[in-house]
Scaffold this motif. Structure first.
Motif, short mmCIF file in Angstrom:
data_model
loop_
_atom_site.label_atom_id
_atom_site.label_comp_id
_atom_site.label_asym_id
_atom_site.label_seq_id
_atom_site.Cartn_x
_atom_site.Cartn_y
_atom_site.Cartn_z
N ILE A 184 16.75 14.02 33.28
CA ILE A 184 16.43 14.36 35.04
C ILE A 184 16.35 15.79 35.12
CG2 ILE A 184 18.15 13.52 36.56
CD1 ILE A 184 19.97 11.34 35.05
N LYS A 204 9.85 14.52 38.39
CA LYS A 204 9.97 15.13 39.65
C LYS A 204 9.90 13.66 40.24
CE LYS A 204 6.51 18.69 38.51
NZ LYS A 204 7.17 18.34 36.79
N PHE A 205 9.88 12.30 39.68
CA PHE A 205 9.94 11.23 40.22
C PHE A 205 11.32 10.11 39.76
CE2 PHE A 205 6.62 9.99 42.62
CZ PHE A 205 5.90 11.26 43.65
N PHE A 206 11.63 9.61 40.86
CA PHE A 206 12.76 8.42 39.99
C PHE A 206 12.81 6.96 40.46
CE2 PHE A 206 14.98 12.24 40.55
CZ PHE A 206 15.08 12.57 39.04
N LYS A 211 20.63 13.21 42.60
CA LYS A 211 20.22 14.37 42.08
C LYS A 211 19.06 14.79 42.88
CE LYS A 211 22.84 14.44 38.18
NZ LYS A 211 23.29 14.56 37.24
N SER A 212 17.95 13.72 42.92
CA SER A 212 16.35 13.59 43.53
C SER A 212 16.74 14.42 45.01
CB SER A 212 16.34 12.06 43.66
OG SER A 212 14.76 12.39 44.16
N LYS A 235 13.32 16.25 44.86
CA LYS A 235 11.55 15.24 44.31
C LYS A 235 11.59 13.64 44.91
CE LYS A 235 13.55 17.40 40.22
NZ LYS A 235 14.32 17.55 38.62
N THR A 236 11.48 12.88 44.11
CA THR A 236 10.89 11.53 44.90
C THR A 236 11.44 10.57 44.52
OG1 THR A 236 8.60 12.46 45.33
CG2 THR A 236 8.54 10.26 45.66
N PHE A 237 12.49 9.63 45.28
CA PHE A 237 12.95 8.22 44.74
C PHE A 237 12.82 7.47 45.33
CE2 PHE A 237 16.84 5.63 44.02
CZ PHE A 237 17.40 6.26 43.13
N TYR A 249 18.73 7.17 50.34
CA TYR A 249 18.44 7.99 49.98
C TYR A 249 16.48 7.72 49.28
CZ TYR A 249 22.50 9.49 49.45
OH TYR A 249 23.69 10.18 49.83
#
Ligand code: 26A
Length: 341
Positions: free
Chosen positions: A152, A156-158, A178-179, A184-186, A209
């Protein structure tokens, strides 16, 4: 190098049958829908295995998208988390992921059974009847195990399946927060009409988010209806989702992409005056095997391309190519050996 894309969802084995008209009637299913099996519908698995020619293929919406993204990304770019049993189904899913460039970090339930989805094909429609089994036992603690926590941190992406919100909202929020904290990108997928309809409160908690929201025409319509929006225009619904409030701490625009089969794809960004509409190449009847997984492969291609640093226009194009490729295969599969996208 740690994989750049971390996906999470319900790992399922698809048990697919064609010419399922009688099954739709018997089990009270719509031709194009996704449901959690209840009551009598729970008998469908035994019936199809006994009386139909079934094909087993790796499924689970977010897992399909993970394989789609891996198709367009360099090796070791994608990791997928979800909960499975310690059974043959889990072995099959792990093997398929491995072959197709997705690292599985399953939360394994000893003695548990891996989830399954009966996929009933009629013409170009697909009806998905799911029993989650272990998938809904996903433990939020899994995200804090050293291996997963490091993945995690490294991502960088989720990308999370909206389907996960039937049981995993807390885990989704943990990942989403966390993102955001790490800029980062969610991304989330609306997954099915029943998610905005019956799990709308969970979705509302997560949407602030979300930097990227992916869905199709039926899911967009269901979201609009659940939010008292009378407008049925997909571009306007995409804009409405794009303009929903953001979580504190981000000013980022949100991108919403709504597919509509071979009709068009609508893309809206926060604050835009209007959505962009992309045309989709129509496939000839004989090029279509079935539509199971096409939306997931679109999502995987779209996200994978963005992870690759492509523009939104290019990402939609990659999504279209993977969606079309998937429609030409049995279930949520792509062409191997790999084609250049
Ligand atoms: C919670 N539910 C109902 C589900 C699913 C699901 N994936 C996660 N959760 N119901 C169906 N699917 C998967 O969707 C894919 C097609 O988009 C199926 O396994 C199928 O591969």
């Amino acid at each position: 190098m740690s994989p750049s894309l971390f996906c999470m969802g319900n790992p399922l084995l698809d048990i697919q049958v064609t010419q399922g008209e009688k099954l739709l009637e018997k089990y009270d299913l719509k031709a194009n829908d996704a449901v959690l099996a209840s009551g009598k519908q729970l008998e469908i698995y035994d019936e199809i295995v006994k009386d139909y020619k079934v094909t087993y293929v790796a499924g689970g919406a977010a897992q399909n998208a993970a394989r789609g993204a891996a198709y367009v990304l360099p090796p070791n770019s994608v990791v997928y988390a979800g909960c499975v049993g310690d059974d043959d189904r889990a072995k099959q899913l792990t093997e398929v992921n491995e072959k197709q460039g997705v690292q599985s970090v399953y939360d394994v339930r000893k003695g548990g059974e891996t989830g399954a989805c009966a996929v009933v094909i009629t013409g170009h429609h697909r009806s998905l009847v799911t029993t989650l089994h272990a998938a809904e036992k996903f433990d939020i603690a899994h995200l804090s195990t050293p291996k997963v926590a490091a993945l995690i941190d490294g991502a960088k992406f989720f990308y999370v399946g909206g389907f996960f919100l039937t049981h995993g909202t807390a885990s989704t929020l943990e990942l989403a927060k966390k993102s955001l904290a790490a800029n980062k990108t969610f991304a989330i997928n609306l997954s099915a009409p029943f998610i905005p309809q019956f799990f709308g409160d969970n979705l509302k908690q997560v949407l602030p988010y979300c930097d990227i929201v992916v869905g199709n025409e039926t899911e967009a319509a269901s979201w609009a209806a659940a939010n008292n929006i009378a407008d049925t225009d997909l571009s306007n619904i995409a804009l409405a989702i794009a303009n929903l409030p953001r979580a504190e701490g981000t000013q980022r625009p949100r991108t919403v992409v709504i597919t509509h089969g071979d009709k068009a794809t609508h893309l809206a960004t926060t604050g835009a005056a209007e959505a962009k509409v992309y045309s989709v190449a129509t496939l000839a009847d004989e090029q279509i095997v079935d539509t199971n997984g096409a939306g997931d492969m679109f999502a995987g291609g779209f996200i994978g391309a963005l992870v690759n640093g492509k523009s939104l226009d290019e990402a939609v194009e990659v999504g279209h190519r993977l969606g079309a490729m998937c429609v030409g295969q049995v279930g949520p599969q792509l062409k191997w050996p790999k084609e250049t996208i």
